[in-house]
Write a protein that holds these residues in place. Sequence first.
Motif, PDB file in Angstrom:
ATOM      1  N   ALA A  65       0.841  -1.202   0.000  1.00 46.72           N
ATOM      2  CA  ALA A  65       0.000   0.000   0.000  1.00 46.72           C
ATOM      3  C   ALA A  65       0.874   1.248   0.000  1.00 46.72           C
ATOM      4  CB  ALA A  65      -0.925  -0.017   1.217  1.00 46.72           C
ATOM      5  N   LEU A  66       1.945   1.225   0.778  1.00 43.00           N
ATOM      6  CA  LEU A  66       2.888   2.347   0.775  1.00 43.00           C
ATOM      7  C   LEU A  66       3.506   2.529  -0.598  1.00 43.00           C
ATOM      8  CD1 LEU A  66       4.758   4.486   2.018  1.00 43.00           C
ATOM      9  CD2 LEU A  66       6.240   2.626   2.779  1.00 43.00           C
ATOM     10  N   TRP A  67       3.898   1.432  -1.248  1.00 40.76           N
ATOM     11  CA  TRP A  67       4.465   1.533  -2.590  1.00 40.76           C
ATOM     12  C   TRP A  67       3.494   2.207  -3.554  1.00 40.76           C
ATOM     13  CZ3 TRP A  67       6.383  -4.248  -3.053  1.00 40.76           C
ATOM     14  CH2 TRP A  67       7.512  -4.422  -2.238  1.00 40.76           C
ATOM     15  N   ARG A  68       2.236   1.813  -3.505  1.00 38.20           N
ATOM     16  CA  ARG A  68       1.260   2.379  -4.436  1.00 38.20           C
ATOM     17  C   ARG A  68       1.097   3.890  -4.225  1.00 38.20           C
ATOM     18  NH1 ARG A  68      -1.313  -2.541  -3.199  1.00 38.20           N
ATOM     19  NH2 ARG A  68      -2.738  -1.562  -1.709  1.00 38.20           N
ATOM     20  N   ALA A  77       2.726  12.091   0.653  1.00 35.34           N
ATOM     21  CA  ALA A  77       1.302  11.770   0.802  1.00 35.34           C
ATOM     22  C   ALA A  77       1.075  10.494   1.598  1.00 35.34           C
ATOM     23  CB  ALA A  77       0.640  11.641  -0.570  1.00 35.34           C
ATOM     24  N   ALA A  78       2.149   9.778   1.924  1.00 38.54           N
ATOM     25  CA  ALA A  78       2.018   8.477   2.580  1.00 38.54           C
ATOM     26  C   ALA A  78       2.012   8.629   4.097  1.00 38.54           C
ATOM     27  CB  ALA A  78       3.141   7.548   2.135  1.00 38.54           C
ATOM     28  N   SER A  79       0.949   9.205   4.636  1.00 39.04           N
ATOM     29  CA  SER A  79       0.791   9.242   6.090  1.00 39.04           C
ATOM     30  C   SER A  79       0.349   7.863   6.565  1.00 39.04           C
ATOM     31  CB  SER A  79      -0.259  10.283   6.482  1.00 39.04           C
ATOM     32  OG  SER A  79      -1.544   9.889   6.038  1.00 39.04           O
ATOM     33  N   MET A  80       0.461   7.622   7.850  1.00 35.76           N
ATOM     34  CA  MET A  80       0.060   6.327   8.393  1.00 35.76           C
ATOM     35  C   MET A  80      -1.427   6.070   8.144  1.00 35.76           C
ATOM     36  SD  MET A  80       2.772   4.855   9.729  1.00 35.76           S
ATOM     37  CE  MET A  80       2.559   3.852  11.214  1.00 35.76           C
ATOM     38  N   GLN A 103      10.176   3.263  10.554  1.00 33.16           N
ATOM     39  CA  GLN A 103      10.387   1.816  10.424  1.00 33.16           C
ATOM     40  C   GLN A 103       9.642   1.270   9.215  1.00 33.16           C
ATOM     41  OE1 GLN A 103       8.359  -0.910  12.962  1.00 33.16           O
ATOM     42  NE2 GLN A 103      10.080  -2.312  13.095  1.00 33.16           N
ATOM     43  N   LEU A 104       8.431   1.765   8.968  1.00 35.53           N
ATOM     44  CA  LEU A 104       7.665   1.322   7.806  1.00 35.53           C
ATOM     45  C   LEU A 104       8.373   1.716   6.510  1.00 35.53           C
ATOM     46  CD1 LEU A 104       5.277   0.202   6.296  1.00 35.53           C
ATOM     47  CD2 LEU A 104       3.946   2.217   6.936  1.00 35.53           C
ATOM     48  N   LEU A 105       8.883   2.948   6.442  1.00 38.53           N
ATOM     49  CA  LEU A 105       9.584   3.405   5.241  1.00 38.53           C
ATOM     50  C   LEU A 105      10.832   2.563   4.980  1.00 38.53           C
ATOM     51  CD1 LEU A 105       9.375   7.299   5.602  1.00 38.53           C
ATOM     52  CD2 LEU A 105       8.074   5.852   4.030  1.00 38.53           C
ATOM     53  N   VAL A 106      11.595   2.287   6.023  1.00 44.93           N
ATOM     54  CA  VAL A 106      12.824   1.512   5.870  1.00 44.93           C
ATOM     55  C   VAL A 106      12.508   0.078   5.457  1.00 44.93           C
ATOM     56  CG1 VAL A 106      14.799   0.548   7.108  1.00 44.93           C
ATOM     57  CG2 VAL A 106      14.160   2.941   7.455  1.00 44.93           C
TER      58      VAL A 106
END
Length: 271
Positions: A65-68, A77-80, A103-106
């Motif tokens: 979902a983060l990738w999309r 635009a990728a807030s939690m 941590q999610l980004l990494v």
Amino acid sequence: MRDESGASCRVCRAPLPTATRGRPPVYCSRACQARAYRRRKNPPPAAEPDPPAGRPSRRLEIVEALWRIAAERGLEAASMREIAAEAGVSLRVVQYHFDGKHQLLVTALRLLHRDGERRARARIEAVADPSDLRALLRVILTEFLPLDDRSRTTLRVLLAYYVRSLTDPALAAVFLHGGRPLEDLVAGIVGQAQREGKAAPGLDPRHEADLLVGGVSGLGMDVLHGRRTVAEVRRTVDYHLDRIFTVPAASRTPAGTSQEVHLGVRQASRQ
């Protein structure tokens, strides 16, 4: 005065004070009592069972979902909350799997690299003739191009990470690794081709690698913008490979170690 019975606080496990009247205490302080109340009111989500065969784990669904979002709108635009909505889960589920956004980004970046390396290995291993160093190098270089939806998304996400890393030192420390493994890989192939008499002897493998990797990376971005087609970029790659692998007959020497180089390339792609 402390209770000698061995009773301890339910939150921090500190010894409890002796009760002077009423029921014995179960918390050592009002702060621990407040923590216990918050835990009861907002319990963490239960651990999920393993996903059915063929279905990605919830953790991977969140990463995808983060990738999309990154590919379509950028990492800003990728807030939690946006990631949770895109993954079709609650914010608490995202927070259960990841301690925070960094941590999610990494994690997403590392999984992106791992996915790209897996696909690159598959393409390299599909080269029919391991001694054909030109074909091997061509396959490696075309991995930078958006050849399909998956690689197009990967390139857009990497560009989003690059932009974010310019202003985020913590992310830059992960995004920008110390070495240049791709340039090292390409330089090694060019050098081996020279030793086998398959590449022009007067070339500098390191400079050629920098030019090829940097040039194809930039051309891949042109393809994303629609300024060039994949076919045009392939012709440009072939032009430079023809320049490298065209040698006078007098300079050619018998081949003998291309198989070893092919195995070294496969090992390097795993690093």
